[in-house]
Design a protein around this motif. Sequence first.
Motif, PDB file in Angstrom:
ATOM      1  N   LEU A 145       8.316   1.592   9.532  1.00  0.00           N
ATOM      2  CA  LEU A 145       8.139   2.183   8.202  1.00  0.00           C
ATOM      3  C   LEU A 145       8.570   3.643   8.102  1.00  0.00           C
ATOM      4  CD1 LEU A 145       4.606   0.781   7.206  1.00  0.00           C
ATOM      5  CD2 LEU A 145       6.806   0.108   6.235  1.00  0.00           C
ATOM      6  N   ARG A 146       8.588   4.375   9.217  1.00  0.00           N
ATOM      7  CA  ARG A 146       8.741   5.834   9.138  1.00  0.00           C
ATOM      8  C   ARG A 146      10.053   6.292   8.503  1.00  0.00           C
ATOM      9  NH1 ARG A 146       8.927   5.983  15.353  1.00  0.00           N
ATOM     10  NH2 ARG A 146       6.762   6.700  15.217  1.00  0.00           N
TER      11      ARG A 146
ATOM     12  N   ILE B 197       2.580   9.023  -0.906  1.00  0.00           N
ATOM     13  CA  ILE B 197       3.956   8.564  -0.684  1.00  0.00           C
ATOM     14  C   ILE B 197       4.716   8.557  -1.996  1.00  0.00           C
ATOM     15  CG2 ILE B 197       5.375   6.613   0.074  1.00  0.00           C
ATOM     16  CD1 ILE B 197       3.106   5.860   1.977  1.00  0.00           C
TER      17      ILE B 197
ATOM     18  N   LYS C  88       0.837  -1.209   0.000  1.00  0.00           N
ATOM     19  CA  LYS C  88       0.000   0.000   0.000  1.00  0.00           C
ATOM     20  C   LYS C  88       0.869   1.255   0.000  1.00  0.00           C
ATOM     21  CE  LYS C  88      -4.437   1.395   0.717  1.00  0.00           C
ATOM     22  NZ  LYS C  88      -5.644   0.886   0.047  1.00  0.00           N
ATOM     23  N   THR C  89       2.049   1.170   0.624  1.00  0.00           N
ATOM     24  CA  THR C  89       2.948   2.333   0.647  1.00  0.00           C
ATOM     25  C   THR C  89       3.447   2.656  -0.760  1.00  0.00           C
ATOM     26  OG1 THR C  89       4.994   1.040   1.015  1.00  0.00           O
ATOM     27  CG2 THR C  89       3.735   1.714   2.963  1.00  0.00           C
ATOM     28  N   ARG C  90       3.460   1.659  -1.637  1.00  0.00           N
ATOM     29  CA  ARG C  90       3.934   1.888  -3.005  1.00  0.00           C
ATOM     30  C   ARG C  90       2.819   2.404  -3.910  1.00  0.00           C
ATOM     31  NH1 ARG C  90       6.416  -4.196  -3.278  1.00  0.00           N
ATOM     32  NH2 ARG C  90       7.605  -4.089  -1.323  1.00  0.00           N
TER      33      ARG C  90
ATOM     34  N   LEU D  41      -2.803   4.806   6.391  1.00  0.00           N
ATOM     35  CA  LEU D  41      -2.582   3.714   5.461  1.00  0.00           C
ATOM     36  C   LEU D  41      -2.873   2.361   6.119  1.00  0.00           C
ATOM     37  CD1 LEU D  41       0.424   3.476   3.069  1.00  0.00           C
ATOM     38  CD2 LEU D  41      -0.042   1.566   4.579  1.00  0.00           C
TER      39      LEU D  41
ATOM     40  N   GLY E 203       7.876   4.124  -1.776  1.00  0.00           N
ATOM     41  CA  GLY E 203       7.324   3.187  -0.813  1.00  0.00           C
ATOM     42  C   GLY E 203       8.380   2.313  -0.168  1.00  0.00           C
TER      43      GLY E 203
ATOM     44  N   ILE F 193       1.168   6.961   7.737  1.00  0.00           N
ATOM     45  CA  ILE F 193       1.268   5.521   8.023  1.00  0.00           C
ATOM     46  C   ILE F 193       0.032   5.042   8.770  1.00  0.00           C
ATOM     47  CG2 ILE F 193       2.529   3.765   9.327  1.00  0.00           C
ATOM     48  CD1 ILE F 193       5.095   5.336   8.771  1.00  0.00           C
TER      49      ILE F 193
ATOM     50  N   SER G 228       0.136   4.370  -2.721  1.00  0.00           N
ATOM     51  CA  SER G 228      -0.477   5.583  -2.189  1.00  0.00           C
ATOM     52  C   SER G 228       0.057   6.829  -2.891  1.00  0.00           C
ATOM     53  CB  SER G 228      -0.210   5.682  -0.677  1.00  0.00           C
ATOM     54  OG  SER G 228      -0.646   6.922  -0.174  1.00  0.00           O
TER      55      SER G 228
ATOM     56  N   ILE H 246      10.047   5.359   3.999  1.00  0.00           N
ATOM     57  CA  ILE H 246       9.195   5.950   2.974  1.00  0.00           C
ATOM     58  C   ILE H 246       9.434   7.449   2.914  1.00  0.00           C
ATOM     59  CG2 ILE H 246       7.422   4.170   3.254  1.00  0.00           C
ATOM     60  CD1 ILE H 246       5.764   6.116   4.857  1.00  0.00           C
TER      61      ILE H 246
END
Length: 309
Positions: free
Chosen positions: A277-278, A236, A229-231, A301, A239, A298, A233, A281
Amino acid sequence: MRNELTSLLNKYEERIIGQNKNLKLLLSAILAGGHVLIEGVPGTGKTQMVRTLSNLLGGSFNRIQFTPDLLPSDITGSTIFNMKESSFQMLKGPIFTNILLADEINRTPAKTQAALLEAMEENQVTIQGETYPLADVFFVVATQNPIEFEGTYPLPEAQQDRFLFKLQIDFPTFGEETTVLKQVLDSEYDMESEEKVIDMDMFLTIRNEIEQVILSDEIMDYIMKIVRKTRDSEAIRFGASTRAAISIGKSARAWAYISGRDYVTPDDIKMVARPGLRHRIQLSPHVELEGATIDQIIQELVGSVPVPR
């Protein structure tokens, strides 16, 4: 083993006031075999947090103050020619320890920062073409100041990705800070003489038990959906990598074990997702202009991914 670990965490929380969640995350990281980047303003107890954990674990501890003139050999060590014996002799650097505190890591240039990369990833260092293994328990905690950037060298993304967690140290509450003040001024505690609760052999046994904590297929899918999902969004720019998913899985196992369970729950994943994750990304420019923080993105997400039942 869990009783000893609970006793260690209780003593840890008695000594370091107002950082209970970060203390548990720091302990989870070392149990998961990872490294931690700590960000916080000076005077918030970052060094004491790491030194106290080392004392409680009964491990060796070294601290390096990173400065612009620090050389890679000041970290790893070097070889010198022993004229008496007519042979080269290796002098081990401070990296040969159980817990290494890299204080203000962003104050030294990239060449010196890179001296930690091989050690953090492969648990070994190479000096003059010779490879030397590090201790079975090797843990790097690096600190950096979030408010002072003059004369600093930001960590490249590749090196940040080597850290399992990025922890942010905030000021304690009024009551907690008052307690710290009384402890220090009344000399109630001698931090340096803190007795160990477990030793390195027991620590390795606990680490092996953590590897047996159940990580179900549903939980693994949940981790992958969050990372992917980070990739996808729009908020962002860059990701998280596959290493991020592995880090979240390993640290969630350790968090679950410390919490007294032999299986990982979705709440464990939510707990370790932010520190995991912080630092991996980057926000899109328009999101930064709107004043959003990485932690906020985050949280949104993770909240948008369906929780497995």
